[in-house]
Write a protein that holds these residues in place. Sequence first.
Motif, PDB file in Angstrom:
ATOM      1  N   GLN A 154       0.383  -1.361  -0.173  1.00 55.53           N
ATOM      2  CA  GLN A 154      -0.165  -0.419   0.125  1.00 55.53           C
ATOM      3  C   GLN A 154       0.533   1.216  -0.343  1.00 55.53           C
ATOM      4  O   GLN A 154       0.764   2.127  -0.495  1.00 55.53           O
ATOM      5  CB  GLN A 154      -0.709   0.098   1.142  1.00 55.53           C
ATOM      6  N   ALA A 155       1.625   1.379   0.389  1.00 58.24           N
ATOM      7  CA  ALA A 155       3.153   2.343   0.335  1.00 58.24           C
ATOM      8  C   ALA A 155       3.580   2.329  -0.481  1.00 58.24           C
ATOM      9  O   ALA A 155       3.928   3.877  -0.715  1.00 58.24           O
ATOM     10  CB  ALA A 155       4.007   2.317   2.195  1.00 58.24           C
ATOM     11  N   CYS A 156       3.381   1.509  -1.455  1.00 58.78           N
ATOM     12  CA  CYS A 156       4.262   1.946  -2.639  1.00 58.78           C
ATOM     13  C   CYS A 156       3.623   2.279  -3.645  1.00 58.78           C
ATOM     14  O   CYS A 156       3.577   2.803  -4.234  1.00 58.78           O
ATOM     15  CB  CYS A 156       4.793  -0.247  -2.843  1.00 58.78           C
ATOM     16  N   TRP A 157       2.354   1.537  -3.229  1.00 57.75           N
ATOM     17  CA  TRP A 157       1.377   2.403  -4.640  1.00 57.75           C
ATOM     18  C   TRP A 157       0.840   3.786  -3.836  1.00 57.75           C
ATOM     19  O   TRP A 157       1.107   5.108  -5.204  1.00 57.75           O
ATOM     20  CB  TRP A 157      -0.006   1.706  -4.487  1.00 57.75           C
ATOM     21  N   GLU A 158       0.498   3.774  -3.189  1.00 61.99           N
ATOM     22  CA  GLU A 158       0.807   4.912  -2.645  1.00 61.99           C
ATOM     23  C   GLU A 158       1.899   6.679  -3.025  1.00 61.99           C
ATOM     24  O   GLU A 158       1.882   7.761  -3.410  1.00 61.99           O
ATOM     25  CB  GLU A 158       0.332   5.773  -1.276  1.00 61.99           C
ATOM     26  N   LEU A 159       3.026   5.798  -3.140  1.00 58.35           N
ATOM     27  CA  LEU A 159       4.561   6.741  -3.239  1.00 58.35           C
ATOM     28  C   LEU A 159       4.332   7.162  -5.102  1.00 58.35           C
ATOM     29  O   LEU A 159       4.657   7.450  -5.492  1.00 58.35           O
ATOM     30  CB  LEU A 159       5.852   5.945  -2.898  1.00 58.35           C
ATOM     31  N   LEU A 160       4.086   5.472  -5.419  1.00 58.27           N
ATOM     32  CA  LEU A 160       4.266   5.508  -7.249  1.00 58.27           C
ATOM     33  C   LEU A 160       3.019   6.460  -7.869  1.00 58.27           C
ATOM     34  O   LEU A 160       3.586   6.902  -8.754  1.00 58.27           O
ATOM     35  CB  LEU A 160       3.930   4.308  -7.697  1.00 58.27           C
ATOM     36  N   ARG A 161       2.271   7.289  -6.971  1.00 58.12           N
ATOM     37  CA  ARG A 161       0.765   7.906  -7.135  1.00 58.12           C
ATOM     38  C   ARG A 161       1.508   9.462  -7.248  1.00 58.12           C
ATOM     39  O   ARG A 161       0.745  10.107  -8.000  1.00 58.12           O
ATOM     40  CB  ARG A 161      -0.006   7.947  -6.390  1.00 58.12           C
ATOM     41  N   ILE A 162       2.873   9.437  -6.920  1.00 56.52           N
ATOM     42  CA  ILE A 162       3.227  10.991  -6.249  1.00 56.52           C
ATOM     43  C   ILE A 162       4.279  11.382  -7.393  1.00 56.52           C
ATOM     44  O   ILE A 162       4.035  12.890  -7.538  1.00 56.52           O
ATOM     45  CB  ILE A 162       3.772  11.611  -5.006  1.00 56.52           C
ATOM     46  N   VAL A 163       4.895  10.479  -8.009  1.00 56.80           N
ATOM     47  CA  VAL A 163       5.218  10.879  -9.406  1.00 56.80           C
ATOM     48  C   VAL A 163       5.173  10.101 -10.378  1.00 56.80           C
ATOM     49  O   VAL A 163       3.996   9.401 -10.668  1.00 56.80           O
ATOM     50  CB  VAL A 163       6.470  10.056  -8.420  1.00 56.80           C
ATOM     51  N   SER A 164       5.085  11.598 -11.572  1.00 53.06           N
ATOM     52  CA  SER A 164       4.899  10.205 -13.100  1.00 53.06           C
ATOM     53  C   SER A 164       5.705   9.710 -13.625  1.00 53.06           C
ATOM     54  O   SER A 164       5.789   9.592 -15.104  1.00 53.06           O
ATOM     55  CB  SER A 164       3.859  11.972 -12.970  1.00 53.06           C
ATOM     56  N   VAL A 165       7.435  10.123 -13.201  1.00 52.56           N
ATOM     57  CA  VAL A 165       7.964   9.112 -14.364  1.00 52.56           C
ATOM     58  C   VAL A 165       9.420   8.308 -13.274  1.00 52.56           C
ATOM     59  O   VAL A 165       8.838   8.669 -11.981  1.00 52.56           O
ATOM     60  CB  VAL A 165       9.553  10.645 -14.287  1.00 52.56           C
ATOM     61  N   GLY A 166       9.238   7.624 -14.279  1.00 49.04           N
ATOM     62  CA  GLY A 166       9.853   6.001 -13.994  1.00 49.04           C
ATOM     63  C   GLY A 166      10.787   5.908 -15.107  1.00 49.04           C
ATOM     64  O   GLY A 166      10.630   6.247 -16.078  1.00 49.04           O
ATOM     65  N   ARG A 167      11.687   4.819 -14.748  1.00 42.82           N
ATOM     66  CA  ARG A 167      12.626   3.830 -15.238  1.00 42.82           C
ATOM     67  C   ARG A 167      11.684   2.720 -15.828  1.00 42.82           C
ATOM     68  O   ARG A 167      11.602   1.696 -15.402  1.00 42.82           O
ATOM     69  CB  ARG A 167      13.531   4.508 -14.723  1.00 42.82           C
ATOM     70  N   LEU A 168      11.993   2.344 -16.984  1.00 45.31           N
ATOM     71  CA  LEU A 168      11.669   1.256 -17.493  1.00 45.31           C
ATOM     72  C   LEU A 168      12.757  -0.056 -18.026  1.00 45.31           C
ATOM     73  O   LEU A 168      13.054   0.475 -19.099  1.00 45.31           O
ATOM     74  CB  LEU A 168      10.403   0.978 -18.687  1.00 45.31           C
ATOM     75  N   ALA A 169      12.233  -0.402 -17.094  1.00 48.59           N
ATOM     76  CA  ALA A 169      13.415  -2.107 -17.758  1.00 48.59           C
ATOM     77  C   ALA A 169      12.813  -3.178 -18.333  1.00 48.59           C
ATOM     78  O   ALA A 169      12.520  -3.436 -18.028  1.00 48.59           O
ATOM     79  CB  ALA A 169      13.978  -2.345 -16.366  1.00 48.59           C
ATOM     80  N   VAL A 170      13.727  -3.531 -19.380  1.00 44.50           N
ATOM     81  CA  VAL A 170      13.061  -4.439 -20.621  1.00 44.50           C
ATOM     82  C   VAL A 170      14.441  -5.215 -20.643  1.00 44.50           C
ATOM     83  O   VAL A 170      16.004  -5.099 -21.001  1.00 44.50           O
ATOM     84  CB  VAL A 170      12.055  -3.885 -22.025  1.00 44.50           C
ATOM     85  N   TRP A 171      14.288  -6.353 -21.454  1.00 47.25           N
ATOM     86  CA  TRP A 171      14.746  -7.174 -21.986  1.00 47.25           C
ATOM     87  C   TRP A 171      14.442  -6.616 -23.236  1.00 47.25           C
ATOM     88  O   TRP A 171      14.309  -7.619 -23.640  1.00 47.25           O
ATOM     89  CB  TRP A 171      14.971  -9.146 -21.945  1.00 47.25           C
ATOM     90  N   LEU A 172      16.544  -6.445 -24.499  1.00 45.17           N
ATOM     91  CA  LEU A 172      16.042  -6.063 -25.892  1.00 45.17           C
ATOM     92  C   LEU A 172      16.544  -7.213 -26.233  1.00 45.17           C
ATOM     93  O   LEU A 172      18.368  -7.256 -26.391  1.00 45.17           O
ATOM     94  CB  LEU A 172      16.043  -5.019 -25.483  1.00 45.17           C
ATOM     95  N   GLY A 173      16.645  -8.368 -27.174  1.00 45.07           N
ATOM     96  CA  GLY A 173      17.679  -9.291 -27.783  1.00 45.07           C
ATOM     97  C   GLY A 173      18.346  -9.946 -26.968  1.00 45.07           C
ATOM     98  O   GLY A 173      17.927 -10.628 -25.834  1.00 45.07           O
TER      99      GLY A 173
END
Length: 153
Positions: free
Chosen positions: A13-32
């Motif tokens: 619940q605390a994680c979701w609350e914090l995710l709501r207060i910012v709008s930029v994150g970093r998306l980590a993916v596997w590419l090839g």
Amino acid sequence: MGNDAATEVLDPQACWELLRIVSVGRLAVWLGDRPDIFPVNYAVDHGSVVFRTGAGTKLQAALGDYPVAMEADGVDPDTGVAWSVVLRGKAVPLKNIDDVVSSFSIPLFPWEAGQKDHFVRIPADSVSGRRFTVTPPLTWWTPYSGTKPARGE
């Protein structure tokens, strides 16, 4: 928390609350054959995050065979308390017309201009986070007197 150096493990619940207060994150993916990471503007929506992007490498990698991770963080400059949250899941495109129409009500504001007509949802398989007090630099940093930077720095 004060000056306590202990790291606080955050509940979901605390994680979701914090995710709501910012709008930029970093998306980590596997590419090839390698990992890659991309900044994304996102919004929290019903136990998931949603971002929009244009066609290209980020979209292709996000919707590939492997799950993704998204990390967001922040720090309160007044208290020196920082946090970091990581969400993991299998990204899916929003293709159902009802999902796409409802996604228009999600406050997504890309920083970069261009056509960003692909909406992607990352339902959370897991979400974890930490909160801690930032250590003042002088307690861990020591100057390298006389040391020259490596080539390319």
